[in-house]
Design a protein around this motif. Structure first.
Motif, PDB file in Angstrom:
ATOM      1  N   LEU A  42       0.858  -1.179   0.000  1.00 55.12           N
ATOM      2  CA  LEU A  42       0.000   0.000   0.000  1.00 55.12           C
ATOM      3  C   LEU A  42       0.894   1.227   0.000  1.00 55.12           C
ATOM      4  O   LEU A  42       1.889   1.281   0.735  1.00 55.12           O
ATOM      5  CB  LEU A  42      -0.889   0.024   1.244  1.00 55.12           C
ATOM      6  CG  LEU A  42      -1.817  -1.178   1.462  1.00 55.12           C
ATOM      7  CD1 LEU A  42      -2.526  -1.044   2.816  1.00 55.12           C
ATOM      8  CD2 LEU A  42      -2.832  -1.291   0.336  1.00 55.12           C
ATOM      9  N   PHE A  44       1.170   5.469   0.363  1.00 47.85           N
ATOM     10  CA  PHE A  44       0.571   6.671   0.915  1.00 47.85           C
ATOM     11  C   PHE A  44       1.315   7.880   0.334  1.00 47.85           C
ATOM     12  O   PHE A  44       2.439   7.724  -0.130  1.00 47.85           O
ATOM     13  CB  PHE A  44       0.681   6.649   2.442  1.00 47.85           C
ATOM     14  CG  PHE A  44      -0.146   5.560   3.073  1.00 47.85           C
ATOM     15  CD1 PHE A  44      -1.393   5.829   3.597  1.00 47.85           C
ATOM     16  CD2 PHE A  44       0.331   4.250   3.123  1.00 47.85           C
ATOM     17  CE1 PHE A  44      -2.163   4.824   4.170  1.00 47.85           C
ATOM     18  CE2 PHE A  44      -0.430   3.236   3.705  1.00 47.85           C
ATOM     19  CZ  PHE A  44      -1.678   3.526   4.227  1.00 47.85           C
ATOM     20  N   ALA A  46      -2.723   8.753   1.380  1.00 47.10           N
ATOM     21  CA  ALA A  46      -4.022   8.222   1.000  1.00 47.10           C
ATOM     22  C   ALA A  46      -5.005   9.363   0.790  1.00 47.10           C
ATOM     23  O   ALA A  46      -4.907  10.400   1.453  1.00 47.10           O
ATOM     24  CB  ALA A  46      -4.544   7.293   2.097  1.00 47.10           C
ATOM     25  N   SER A  70      -9.320   3.206  -0.380  1.00 48.48           N
ATOM     26  CA  SER A  70      -8.059   3.943  -0.328  1.00 48.48           C
ATOM     27  C   SER A  70      -7.052   3.072   0.403  1.00 48.48           C
ATOM     28  O   SER A  70      -7.403   2.028   0.966  1.00 48.48           O
ATOM     29  CB  SER A  70      -8.230   5.274   0.410  1.00 48.48           C
ATOM     30  OG  SER A  70      -8.506   5.050   1.792  1.00 48.48           O
ATOM     31  N   ALA A  71      -5.810   3.510   0.425  1.00 50.88           N
ATOM     32  CA  ALA A  71      -4.793   2.767   1.173  1.00 50.88           C
ATOM     33  C   ALA A  71      -5.170   2.708   2.655  1.00 50.88           C
ATOM     34  O   ALA A  71      -4.960   1.690   3.323  1.00 50.88           O
ATOM     35  CB  ALA A  71      -3.427   3.417   0.999  1.00 50.88           C
ATOM     36  N   SER A  74      -7.978   0.136   3.165  1.00 50.38           N
ATOM     37  CA  SER A  74      -7.426  -1.212   3.007  1.00 50.38           C
ATOM     38  C   SER A  74      -6.668  -1.637   4.254  1.00 50.38           C
ATOM     39  O   SER A  74      -6.791  -2.778   4.719  1.00 50.38           O
ATOM     40  CB  SER A  74      -6.506  -1.271   1.787  1.00 50.38           C
ATOM     41  OG  SER A  74      -7.221  -1.041   0.592  1.00 50.38           O
ATOM     42  N   ASN A 177       5.036   3.887   2.667  1.00 46.21           N
ATOM     43  CA  ASN A 177       4.649   2.569   2.158  1.00 46.21           C
ATOM     44  C   ASN A 177       4.317   1.636   3.304  1.00 46.21           C
ATOM     45  O   ASN A 177       4.825   1.787   4.416  1.00 46.21           O
ATOM     46  CB  ASN A 177       5.767   1.962   1.296  1.00 46.21           C
ATOM     47  CG  ASN A 177       6.993   1.618   2.119  1.00 46.21           C
ATOM     48  OD1 ASN A 177       7.051   0.564   2.764  1.00 46.21           O
ATOM     49  ND2 ASN A 177       7.985   2.508   2.122  1.00 46.21           N
TER      50      ASN A 177
END
Length: 212
Positions: A42, A44, A46, A70-71, A74, A177
């Motif tokens: 994922l 960011f 976000a 979105s991240a 999730s 991340n």
């Protein structure tokens, strides 16, 4: 009774087909397992989205924020999937959204433990006080160096790690991340690290009158 050559050949073909089918079945299981263990990432920052529908019912929310994926959503959904345990080891925890996720997990009876940094948990906006008030056990370092880890363990089988601090700055502004790992050996190493810190930061071992 003697079988004809044709009967033996038919049996051989049938047995071969069974073996092939069984082999194919195990191949599919292996491929599926590899896919499940493949790390997910994922990134960011976000988009500013609402995660409240993931936390409380009714699932609809009347706020004006977008409710799409979105991240952040999730990550929230992944953490909410904890069924037995959630171990959080993060340097800075000031995100209201992620703190709400942790509290929601704890409210279901899931064992939650938090390790964080002593300096940053005392800053304005830290959510650590809410954790303690709810009954979640929190432990922290007691020296001048930082407890700078940023990872969480879900049910002892899923590792969530990366550069992201659990803060609004990290989620909505910074380039960050998060990587989600299910590899047994990697997860085991982080479990051992968490347990080592949990033992090291046992408050019964603190020195409240350190010698200068």
């Amino acid at each position: 009774m003697c079988w004809s050559v044709l009967a033996w050949r038919s049996l051989a073909v049938f047995t071969g087909a069974l073996l092939t089918a069984e082999g194919f079945y195990y191949l599919l299981r292996y491929v599926r397992k590899c896919r499940e263990q493949k790390p997910k990432v994922l990134f960011f920052p976000a988009p500013l989205t609402c995660v409240r529908p993931l936390l409380w019912s009714p699932r609809r929310c009347d706020c004006r924020l977008p409710h799409g994926e979105s991240a952040l959503s999730s990550l929230a959904r992944l953490l909410l999937g904890a069924g037995r345990s959630l171990d959080v080891c993060v340097f800075s925890i000031s995100s209201f959204d992620l703190a709400s996720v942790v509290l929601a997990v704890y409210s279901r009876g899931v064992r939650v433990r938090v390790v964080t940094d002593s300096d940053y948990m005392a800053l304005a906006g830290s959510q650590v006080g809410k954790f303690r008030k709810a009954g979640i056990e929190v432990r922290h370092d007691q020296d001048t160096s930082y407890m700078h880890h940023k990872f969480a363990l879900i049910d002892g089988s899923i590792l969530v790690t990366g550069s992201l601090n659990w803060s609004a700055q990290g989620i909505f502004r910074n380039k960050e991340n998060v990587i989600i790992i299910k590899d047994i050996d990697v997860v085991k190493a982080f479990i051992e690290e968490f347990e080592q810190l949990w033992n090291e930061y046992d408050p019964t071992k603190y020195s409240f009158s350190p010698q200068k």
